[in-house]
Motif scaffolding. Structure first.
Motif, PDB file in Angstrom:
ATOM      1  N   PHE A   6       0.836  -1.196   0.000  1.00 25.21           N
ATOM      2  CA  PHE A   6       0.000   0.000   0.000  1.00 25.21           C
ATOM      3  C   PHE A   6       0.872   1.247   0.000  1.00 25.21           C
ATOM      4  O   PHE A   6       0.578   2.232  -0.698  1.00 25.21           O
ATOM      5  N   GLU A   7       1.980   1.208   0.753  1.00 27.79           N
ATOM      6  CA  GLU A   7       2.908   2.345   0.748  1.00 27.79           C
ATOM      7  C   GLU A   7       3.508   2.528  -0.642  1.00 27.79           C
ATOM      8  O   GLU A   7       3.661   3.659  -1.120  1.00 27.79           O
ATOM      9  N   LEU A   8       3.809   1.397  -1.279  1.00 33.80           N
ATOM     10  CA  LEU A   8       4.385   1.465  -2.620  1.00 33.80           C
ATOM     11  C   LEU A   8       3.400   2.137  -3.566  1.00 33.80           C
ATOM     12  O   LEU A   8       3.762   2.986  -4.392  1.00 33.80           O
ATOM     13  N   PHE A   9       2.140   1.764  -3.435  1.00 29.01           N
ATOM     14  CA  PHE A   9       1.084   2.342  -4.259  1.00 29.01           C
ATOM     15  C   PHE A   9       1.015   3.857  -4.051  1.00 29.01           C
ATOM     16  O   PHE A   9       0.955   4.641  -5.003  1.00 29.01           O
ATOM     17  N   PHE A  59       2.853 -13.898 -17.849  1.00 24.25           N
ATOM     18  CA  PHE A  59       3.440 -13.027 -16.834  1.00 24.25           C
ATOM     19  C   PHE A  59       3.387 -11.561 -17.276  1.00 24.25           C
ATOM     20  O   PHE A  59       3.042 -10.668 -16.497  1.00 24.25           O
ATOM     21  N   ALA A  60       3.715 -11.321 -18.550  1.00 22.60           N
ATOM     22  CA  ALA A  60       3.761  -9.948 -19.051  1.00 22.60           C
ATOM     23  C   ALA A  60       2.385  -9.307 -19.022  1.00 22.60           C
ATOM     24  O   ALA A  60       2.237  -8.139 -18.651  1.00 22.60           O
ATOM     25  N   VAL A  61       1.366 -10.085 -19.406  1.00 26.89           N
ATOM     26  CA  VAL A  61       0.007  -9.539 -19.407  1.00 26.89           C
ATOM     27  C   VAL A  61      -0.386  -9.149 -17.984  1.00 26.89           C
ATOM     28  O   VAL A  61      -0.877  -8.037 -17.737  1.00 26.89           O
ATOM     29  N   LEU A  62      -0.136 -10.048 -17.040  1.00 25.79           N
ATOM     30  CA  LEU A  62      -0.487  -9.737 -15.654  1.00 25.79           C
ATOM     31  C   LEU A  62       0.293  -8.523 -15.160  1.00 25.79           C
ATOM     32  O   LEU A  62      -0.257  -7.644 -14.487  1.00 25.79           O
ATOM     33  N   SER A  63       1.570  -8.434 -15.518  1.00 25.31           N
ATOM     34  CA  SER A  63       2.391  -7.314 -15.049  1.00 25.31           C
ATOM     35  C   SER A  63       1.907  -5.991 -15.621  1.00 25.31           C
ATOM     36  O   SER A  63       1.805  -4.997 -14.909  1.00 25.31           O
ATOM     37  N   GLU A  64       1.640  -5.966 -16.919  1.00 24.32           N
ATOM     38  CA  GLU A  64       1.262  -4.669 -17.523  1.00 24.32           C
ATOM     39  C   GLU A  64      -0.064  -4.203 -16.958  1.00 24.32           C
ATOM     40  O   GLU A  64      -0.266  -3.008 -16.743  1.00 24.32           O
ATOM     41  N   ILE A  65      -0.975  -5.167 -16.713  1.00 30.02           N
ATOM     42  CA  ILE A  65      -2.264  -4.782 -16.159  1.00 30.02           C
ATOM     43  C   ILE A  65      -2.083  -4.241 -14.748  1.00 30.02           C
ATOM     44  O   ILE A  65      -2.687  -3.245 -14.353  1.00 30.02           O
ATOM     45  N   THR A  66      -1.177  -4.889 -14.022  1.00 25.26           N
ATOM     46  CA  THR A  66      -0.876  -4.412 -12.680  1.00 25.26           C
ATOM     47  C   THR A  66      -0.303  -2.995 -12.724  1.00 25.26           C
ATOM     48  O   THR A  66      -0.704  -2.126 -11.950  1.00 25.26           O
ATOM     49  N   PHE A  98      -2.919  -0.656 -13.391  1.00 25.62           N
ATOM     50  CA  PHE A  98      -3.834  -0.586 -12.254  1.00 25.62           C
ATOM     51  C   PHE A  98      -3.294   0.324 -11.160  1.00 25.62           C
ATOM     52  O   PHE A  98      -4.041   1.075 -10.536  1.00 25.62           O
ATOM     53  N   ILE A  99      -1.985   0.242 -10.897  1.00 25.27           N
ATOM     54  CA  ILE A  99      -1.478   1.102  -9.829  1.00 25.27           C
ATOM     55  C   ILE A  99      -1.035   2.461 -10.354  1.00 25.27           C
ATOM     56  O   ILE A  99      -0.553   3.284  -9.596  1.00 25.27           O
ATOM     57  N   THR A 152      -6.089  -0.140 -17.048  1.00 23.14           N
ATOM     58  CA  THR A 152      -6.503   1.268 -16.911  1.00 23.14           C
ATOM     59  C   THR A 152      -7.951   1.359 -16.442  1.00 23.14           C
ATOM     60  O   THR A 152      -8.300   2.191 -15.607  1.00 23.14           O
ATOM     61  N   ILE A 153      -8.791   0.468 -17.009  1.00 23.68           N
ATOM     62  CA  ILE A 153     -10.199   0.458 -16.605  1.00 23.68           C
ATOM     63  C   ILE A 153     -10.286   0.189 -15.101  1.00 23.68           C
ATOM     64  O   ILE A 153     -11.004   0.876 -14.366  1.00 23.68           O
ATOM     65  N   LEU A 154      -9.505  -0.798 -14.658  1.00 23.74           N
ATOM     66  CA  LEU A 154      -9.532  -1.135 -13.235  1.00 23.74           C
ATOM     67  C   LEU A 154      -8.963  -0.003 -12.385  1.00 23.74           C
ATOM     68  O   LEU A 154      -9.408   0.238 -11.267  1.00 23.74           O
ATOM     69  N   PHE A 155      -7.978   0.722 -12.945  1.00 24.14           N
ATOM     70  CA  PHE A 155      -7.398   1.864 -12.235  1.00 24.14           C
ATOM     71  C   PHE A 155      -8.484   2.904 -11.953  1.00 24.14           C
ATOM     72  O   PHE A 155      -8.641   3.386 -10.831  1.00 24.14           O
ATOM     73  N   TRP A 156      -9.266   3.229 -12.986  1.00 27.85           N
ATOM     74  CA  TRP A 156     -10.327   4.225 -12.803  1.00 27.85           C
ATOM     75  C   TRP A 156     -11.396   3.699 -11.867  1.00 27.85           C
ATOM     76  O   TRP A 156     -11.909   4.426 -11.019  1.00 27.85           O
ATOM     77  N   ALA A 157     -11.720   2.408 -12.038  1.00 23.59           N
ATOM     78  CA  ALA A 157     -12.743   1.825 -11.171  1.00 23.59           C
ATOM     79  C   ALA A 157     -12.321   1.937  -9.714  1.00 23.59           C
ATOM     80  O   ALA A 157     -13.111   2.317  -8.845  1.00 23.59           O
ATOM     81  N   GLN A 158     -11.032   1.634  -9.457  1.00 27.18           N
ATOM     82  CA  GLN A 158     -10.538   1.672  -8.086  1.00 27.18           C
ATOM     83  C   GLN A 158     -10.488   3.112  -7.580  1.00 27.18           C
ATOM     84  O   GLN A 158     -10.921   3.404  -6.466  1.00 27.18           O
ATOM     85  N   SER A 159      -9.984   4.032  -8.418  1.00 24.88           N
ATOM     86  CA  SER A 159      -9.785   5.397  -7.916  1.00 24.88           C
ATOM     87  C   SER A 159     -11.112   6.124  -7.769  1.00 24.88           C
ATOM     88  O   SER A 159     -11.214   7.071  -7.009  1.00 24.88           O
TER      89      SER A 159
END
Lengths: 326, 296, 331
Positions: A279-282, B198-205, B208-209, B221-228
């Motif tokens: 979470f800190e990293l985020f 692995f690459a797909v999961l990483s890029e999505i991550t 996302f962050i 990106t969609i998940l990023f907006w959903a989360q934020s």
């Protein structure tokens, strides 16, 4: 004990490389993002703090790279990782010290639990091949293709929130003071349950699959047939002949998978706003807080190395062939 | 080579994704960034996957995002595989300090947690478009493949026909190109598919962050907006479910493909034909007497 | 010496089920007598190992027993079919009555357990009432039997040489004083000197302890030296059966003849090695008639059409001999 010496040497080398990557990254890449942060915080920063950031990010252009490297190491060895901008003006080291225990508890316990549980399930699935246990394969395949954090989102949607059973964020009830009292501990456990189950579900599948495949391979070994021929009980053949041997590659693979698992669990922390390193990293990423990002990377790497070392010790106990004449 | 059912399903799913990657932006009913009047609507006839807090169409975002996801996944996969083949074969075939050094370096990269490394590298870079992200992932995730290939090369190197070729003085590049590489095809293929996952999961991550450029649409990106935008707290499940399912489906397709390759390489993992009625047990061979005597 | 210990009747073993299955052992009848060493020889793929593992249902998947009986004659009590035993009964039967010394000396021992553990766990499984001390004492005895010092009990398999490991396996095979010891290429991985030492020791042990041996190898010259009777397998069937001396002197089946002349005899006059032209048959597409006819120098009309039956050859007064060859039709 040449085996342990070799492994220790390797971990020292890895730690050195990780630290050197951290040193080189800001120096190799054009632009001084940290400089602008320093400028923005002008006036609030003490000269000592500015000096420390200069050493970490190579802003002192007059010094040769080797001199910079020497200063860098000296500063690291004093535990000075610079100032955090996201939590200005807290030093990075104390931000990490606050969040590390949360991550160690959550990730440490769940990783161990997922390894043990996944391995046990894998043993059964591999031994009883062709039975209903084969169903674990499609389920685990699906779970391992889903990002951890997305599973966390689903878990929150289903079980937390306004009318849910679990809290959806944080590490403990706001208002409680962290300490060793029952109220706090209960609240901490309650808050960690959902993230823990999420991590468990996502990380277990890997162990199940690899253990199952190893069991299938080992079941064809001569010594397993001998064990059957000896008329030993099914349990004895499965546990102390097949599984005991199938476990070895799994334990040595533990080290390699750990990095991946840790990466995934950091994200679960983000989703649950769990007060750990992830979470800190985020927050560091959001605030472009480079000192904090680098500090967290270092600490995570060193923790993973330490965990690997423990796995090596376990391997040493499990495989008599490595114990050979020391 | 006969394809088994798993491989076929994997290939069909993958072909579907590839198709959407090409035509996705054209068949998307709306512009993914265009704001509309229907804000935060659940799925309906107009918006199959619902809308965001700005009234953007989520189906269009998912369709448009497919291209970026696949592009990054495959470019990173290619980069990592090329590196893995070079490092793996060199450290397996050559001897001496250089080989030892290469092998040590790949072990180091295996142990360093990849995601935090990718995060600090990507966030230090000035621009973080699809290609940059693909390169960063590719350059940091070759070690696993290299390790597997090294082990395989080491064992191939001891085979008779390779020894014979060396004894007759064939040049090294010829031995590697004609004797070793063809035997590594399956391993390389499975490593490639694994790296793509692995690459797909990483890029999505990363998306996302918020490390990647959020102006490029991808499922993360969609998940990023959903989360934020607190989609969860508002009960907007449609905001993050489609993208997540798309990731899971793509990941499953790739895993199925890899199972197929694994079973092709090691026949022991293959399910035996006709096991539906009889369970093959290790240690207790089934007795199925045709004449129907006293048996099981 | 002519009491029956184990009788195999019409044994059929397949690999796989349905259309893709391969018939590895076909209609095999074989009798093991009390106290004898019965040799079973053939090239790889002849079905000899499949037969041995099929006897006690130890074949790995996709092996399936498709028919036949394996009748065991205990010293007291009624004979029974081993293939009809329940799992529990079979577990109790295994090792107590028939033990096996496996092909690979290297892989038969569990690499993560000490020798003592692997010797005592079989005692514990079959004699649950025994004490730990008694089991360890028995393990020491077993090692002494095969000439290994007792301090090796605490060793791990990787600390022993190949020859020692195989001796441990032989000692282990005798742990429960079984009536039958099946040996599947027990010495192939060892060098010739060690090989002979171990086999010599085994023959000595058999004389002392009185078990019978089913000895499987591709090396017919070893069998001629160490066994009482020999059965030759080809393409999943037994093609000739005779006393060791009888077979050595005068083999009737052209395949036995070829096999006898592909190995140098350690003793006796020098001979030219001829070998057998061609290669073992593909079990997926067996030749019609006698499986050996494509490689047989004497093949003639009936060989291609019909499978010869195993039986006593015409015009041979000597007892105890059977062959499946159209050159020597059954009487």
């Amino acid at each position: 004990m040449s085996y342990l010496l070799r492994r220790t040497g390797f971990y020292l080398l890895t730690a050195w490389i990780a630290i050197t990557i951290n040193f080189l990254l800001p120096r190799l890449i054009p632009g001084d993002p940290v400089m602008s942060l320093i400028n923005r915080a002008q006036g609030q920063l003490s000269t000592q703090a500015i000096q420390s950031l200069y050493v970490l990010f190579g802003l002192n252009k007059d010094e040769s790279i080797f001199v910079q490297y020497g200063h860098y190491w000296a500063q690291l060895l004093h535990g000075d990782l610079g100032l955090s901008f996201a939590f200005f003006p807290t030093p990075v080291a104390s931000v990490i010290a606050d969040s590390l225990p949360w991550t160690l508890a959550l990730v440490g316990i769940t990783t161990l639990a997922s390894f043990l549980l996944g391995t046990a399930l894998g043993v059964y699935a591999g031994w009883r091949r062709g039975s209903w246990l084969d169903l674990v394969i499609p389920v685990t395949t699906f779970l391992s293709s889903v990002p951890y954090f997305w599973l966390g989102l689903i878990a929150i949607a289903l079980f937390a929130g306004v009318n849910g059973i679990f809290p959806s964020s944080g590490g403990y009830e706001p208002g409680l003071v962290p300490g060793w009292d029952p109220d706090f501990l209960l609240s901490a456990v309650q808050h960690s349950l959902l993230p823990a189950v999420t991590i468990l579900l996502s990380s277990m599948s890997g162990w199940i699959l690899s253990m199952r495949n190893m069991m299938v391979t080992v079941a064809a070994e001569d010594y397993v047939t001998v064990a059957h021929a000896k008329g030993l009980s099914e349990r004895r053949v499965m546990v102390s002949y097949a599984a005991r041997n199938a476990l070895l590659p799994s334990v040595s693979g533990f080290a390699l998978s750990l990095g991946l698992v840790v990466g995934g669990t950091l994200l679960v922390e983000i989703v649950f706003s769990y007060p750990g390193l992830g979470f800190e990293l985020f927050q560091a990423v959001g605030a472009k807080d480079y000192p904090l990002m680098q500090g967290i990377f270092l600490i995570i790497t060193l923790s993973v190395l330490a965990a690997n070392f423990v796995a090596d010790l376990a391997y040493l106990v499990l495989d008599p062939r490595t114990r050979r004449e020391g | 080579m006969r394809l088994n059912a798993k491989t076929k399903i994997g290939l069909v799913l993958l072909a579907g994704f590839a198709l959407f990657a090409v035509i996705g932006p054209w068949i998307a009913p709306y512009d993914p960034t265009e704001r509309g009047g229907d804000m935060l609507q659940p799925p309906s006839a107009q918006h199959w996957f619902g809308t965001t807090h700005l009234g953007q169409d989520i189906l269009s975002q998912v369709l448009t995002g497919t291209r970026g996801v696949l592009l990054v996944g495959f470019v990173a996969g290619v980069v990592a595989t090329v590196l893995a083949v070079l490092v793996g074969i060199a450290s397996g075939y050559l001897t001496g300090l250089a080989a030892e050094g290469l092998s040590a370096v790949s072990n180091v990269f295996l142990v360093i947690p990849a995601l935090p490394l990718i995060i600090i590298v990507a966030s230090t870079l000035p621009g973080t478009g699809d290609w940059t992200i693909a390169l960063v992932i590719g350059l940091t995730s070759w070690a696993w493949g290299a390790r597997v290939l090294r082990a395989q090369t080491l064992s191939l190197r001891r085979r008779d026909y390779v020894q014979a070729a060396r004894a007759t003085g064939e040049p090294t590049w010829r031995i590697i190109g004609f004797e070793i590489l063809p035997n590594l095809t399956a391993v390389i293929a499975s490593g490639f598919v694994g790296t793509v996952i692995f690459a797909v999961l990483s890029e999505i991550t990363l998306a996302f962050i918020g490390v990647s450029d959020i102006s490029d649409w991808n499922w993360g990106t969609i998940l990023f907006w959903a989360q934020s935008q607190q989609a969860l707290a508002q009960g907007a499940w449609w905001w993050f479910v489609p993208a997540g399912l798309a990731i899971a489906l793509l990941g499953t397709a790739l895993s199925l493909l890899n199972f197929g390759i694994d079973e092709f390489v090691s026949p022991r993992l293959r399910a035996c034909a006709g096991t539906a009625k009889v369970r093959m047990r290790v240690g207790f061979t089934p007795v199925l007497r045709r004449e129907g005597g006293p048996g099981e | 010496m002519s009491e029956i210990e184990l009788e195999i009747k019409g044994l059929n073993v397949d690999y796989g089920l349905g259309e893709q299955s391969v018939h590895a052992v076909r209609d095999v009848d074989l009798t093991l007598r009390r106290g004898e060493v019965l040799g079973l020889a053939g090239e790889s793929g002849s079905g000899k190992s499949t037969l041995a593992y099929g006897l006690t249902r130890l074949l790995p998947p996709p092996g399936v027993i498709r028919g036949g009986q394996v009748i065991y004659h205990p010293e007291q009590g009624e004979p029974f079919d081993v293939l009809g035993l329940s799992d529990r009964q079979l577990r109790a039967f295994r090792w107590a009555q028939t033990s096996i010394v496996f092909q690979g000396a290297m892989n038969s021992l569990n690499p993560v357990h000490k020798i003592s553990t692997q010797l005592t766990d079989v005692l514990r499984a079959h004699e649950p009432g025994s004490t730990r001390a008694a089991r360890l004492a028995r393990a020491r005895e077993l090692l002494a039997l095969v000439g290994i010092p007792a301090d090796r009990l605490d060793s791990y398999p990787h600390q022993l040489s190949g020859g020692m490991r195989q001796r441990v396996m032989i000692g282990m095979a005798l742990a429960l004083r079984p009536k039958i010891v099946i040996m599947d290429e027990p010495t192939t991985a060892l060098d010739v000197v060690v090989q002979r030492q171990i086999l010599g020791q085994l023959v000595g042990l058999r004389e002392r302890l009185g078990f019978s041996v089913l000895f499987i190898t591709h090396d017919l010259s070893l069998l001629v030296e160490f066994s009482d009777r020999i059965a030759i397998m080809y393409g999943g069937r037994i093609v000739e059966q005779a006393s060791a001396a009888g077979l050595h002197k005068d083999s009737l089946h052209p395949y036995s003849h070829g096999l006898l002349h592909s190995f140098p005899a350690l003793r006796g006059p020098r001979e030219e090695l001829s070998g057998i032209p061609g290669s073992p048959p593909d079990l997926r597409s067996m030749p019609t008639g006698c499986a050996f006819h494509p490689r047989c120098p004497h093949s003639f009309d009936p060989c291609v059409r019909r499978v010869p039956e195993l039986g006593a050859p015409q015009g041979r007064p000597e007892q105890d001999r059977s062959v499946a060859c159209w050159l020597h039709p059954a009487s």
